[in-house]
Write an enzyme that holds these catalytic residues in place. Structure first.
Site, mmCIF file in Angstrom:
data_model
loop_
_atom_site.group_PDB
_atom_site.id
_atom_site.type_symbol
_atom_site.label_atom_id
_atom_site.label_comp_id
_atom_site.label_asym_id
_atom_site.label_seq_id
_atom_site.Cartn_x
_atom_site.Cartn_y
_atom_site.Cartn_z
ATOM 1 N N GLY A 30 7.963 32.187 -8.902
ATOM 2 C CA GLY A 30 7.317 32.715 -7.705
ATOM 3 C C GLY A 30 5.832 32.996 -7.872
ATOM 4 O O GLY A 30 5.213 33.597 -6.992
ATOM 5 N N SER B 122 8.010 27.895 -10.238
ATOM 6 C CA SER B 122 6.882 27.331 -9.493
ATOM 7 C C SER B 122 6.802 25.799 -9.570
ATOM 8 O O SER B 122 5.729 25.222 -9.682
ATOM 9 C CB SER B 122 5.563 27.970 -9.944
ATOM 10 O OG SER B 122 5.578 29.341 -9.589
ATOM 11 N N HIS C 269 20.483 34.422 -13.396
ATOM 12 C CA HIS C 269 19.122 34.366 -12.860
ATOM 13 C C HIS C 269 18.386 35.660 -13.215
ATOM 14 O O HIS C 269 18.973 36.750 -13.183
ATOM 15 C CB HIS C 269 19.157 34.162 -11.338
ATOM 16 C CG HIS C 269 17.810 33.784 -10.814
ATOM 17 N ND1 HIS C 269 16.813 34.709 -10.601
ATOM 18 C CD2 HIS C 269 17.270 32.574 -10.501
ATOM 19 C CE1 HIS C 269 15.721 34.087 -10.172
ATOM 20 N NE2 HIS C 269 15.981 32.789 -10.106
ATOM 21 N N GLU D 189 13.903 29.194 -17.139
ATOM 22 C CA GLU D 189 13.005 29.694 -16.099
ATOM 23 C C GLU D 189 12.193 30.873 -16.639
ATOM 24 O O GLU D 189 12.665 32.033 -16.592
ATOM 25 C CB GLU D 189 13.815 30.191 -14.903
ATOM 26 C CG GLU D 189 14.623 29.128 -14.207
ATOM 27 C CD GLU D 189 14.852 29.505 -12.748
ATOM 28 O OE1 GLU D 189 14.425 28.744 -11.885
ATOM 29 O OE2 GLU D 189 15.436 30.565 -12.480
ATOM 30 N N ASN E 171 17.182 26.952 -5.075
ATOM 31 C CA ASN E 171 17.670 28.328 -4.987
ATOM 32 C C ASN E 171 16.992 28.985 -3.778
ATOM 33 O O ASN E 171 15.807 29.271 -3.819
ATOM 34 C CB ASN E 171 17.300 29.066 -6.286
ATOM 35 C CG ASN E 171 17.669 30.541 -6.244
ATOM 36 O OD1 ASN E 171 18.428 30.973 -5.378
ATOM 37 N ND2 ASN E 171 17.140 31.306 -7.190
ATOM 38 N N PHE E 172 17.779 29.184 -2.720
ATOM 39 C CA PHE E 172 17.193 29.785 -1.505
ATOM 40 C C PHE E 172 17.015 31.299 -1.650
ATOM 41 O O PHE E 172 16.367 31.924 -0.828
ATOM 42 C CB PHE E 172 18.101 29.540 -0.290
ATOM 43 C CG PHE E 172 18.093 28.127 0.255
ATOM 44 C CD1 PHE E 172 17.333 27.123 -0.319
ATOM 45 C CD2 PHE E 172 18.854 27.806 1.389
ATOM 46 C CE1 PHE E 172 17.335 25.829 0.211
ATOM 47 C CE2 PHE E 172 18.862 26.522 1.922
ATOM 48 C CZ PHE E 172 18.109 25.539 1.328
ATOM 49 N N LYS E 173 17.643 31.891 -2.673
ATOM 50 C CA LYS E 173 17.645 33.355 -2.827
ATOM 51 C C LYS E 173 18.120 33.997 -1.520
ATOM 52 O O LYS E 173 19.017 33.463 -0.873
ATOM 53 C CB LYS E 173 16.264 33.851 -3.243
ATOM 54 C CG LYS E 173 15.683 33.058 -4.409
ATOM 55 C CD LYS E 173 14.450 33.653 -4.980
ATOM 56 C CE LYS E 173 13.906 32.740 -6.057
ATOM 57 N NZ LYS E 173 12.855 33.312 -6.842
#
Ligand code: PEP
Length: 233
Positions: free
Chosen positions: A163, A193, A89, A157, A8-10
């Protein structure tokens, strides 16, 4: 079951950086029948060539086309050959996407035959209240979602692990994935993470079929390394 390794590049990287990333991935990753790689780049990169991996939208609106300023919709995605989407998400839930909206989007993209990576996860406060509270919250996030849809993958998640640089403990991931496994036989991913140091251990946890990776996937060398680890795990 096939391993799924998703990135997921966001809202990170420029078009030039993503072009370079995909070029490297297209030339260096040898796909295998045991691994499926999926990248969720920002929407502006969904038209780039993906030869040996799949591209998915990080979000889209549940409509074919029309007066939905600022939204990606089905026809646009189909015109790019995209048939993967991520929904639920925690960063989108935090922006106000509620269960009703998510259920509508899920049903719309399910009816369109998309493969859906649907994210769920508890916040720290809920985690501190214990397993029953976590299970209740996850069950609410799954309300209205067809757990028999074979295009569905669930990504667990925990919000507090995203993060943060510290993933959930293996025992915590195991107990949540065990809980989810009672509900579905479909693929279950862990995200939060994940990196090249903890991926192998995470993939070896029972009922973990793959990983959804954010920050650690932003460099193609790291992502390639993680795909190799997944091949061997
Ligand atoms: C994510 O936000 O989906 C994620 C997994 O992020 P990170 O790997 O950076 O925790």
């Amino acid at each position: 079951m096939k391993r799924i390794i998703a990135a997921n590049f966001k809202s990170n990287l420029s078009i030039q950086e993503i072009q370079q990333y995909f070029k490297t991935l297209n030339s260096s990753f040898n796909p295998s029948k045991d691994i499926e790689a999926i990248i969720f780049p920002p929407a502006f990169a969904l038209n780039l060539e993906a030869i040996n991996f799949n591209l998915g939208a990080q979000n889209a609106y549940g409509a074919k086309n029309g007066a939905f300023t600022g939204e990606l919709t089905l026809d646009g995605l189909v015109s790019l050959g995209i048939n993967y989407i991520m929904l639920g998400h925690s960063e989108r839930r935090a922006m106000g996407e509620d269960q009703k909206l998510l259920t509508d989007k899920f049903n719309f993209y399910k009816d369109a035959g998309f493969k859906i990576v649907y994210c769920i996860g508890e916040d720290l406060n809920t985690r501190q209240k214990g397993q029953d509270n976590i299970e209740y919250m996850l069950s609410c996030q799954l309300e209205g979602i067809d757990l028999d849809y074979n295009g569905l993958t669930i990504a667990y998640e925990p919000i507090w692990a995203i993060g943060s640089g510290v993933s959930a403990k293996a025992s915590d991931i195991e107990s949540i994935h065990h809980f989810l496994r009672q509900k579905t036989n479909l693929a279950l991913l862990y995200g939060g993470s994940v990196n090249d140091s903890n991926l192998k251990e995470i993939l070896n946890i029972p009922d973990v079929n793959g990983a959804l990776i954010g920050s650690a996937a932003l460099k193609v060398e790291n992502f390639l390394k993680m795909l190799e680890i997944a091949k061997e795990a």
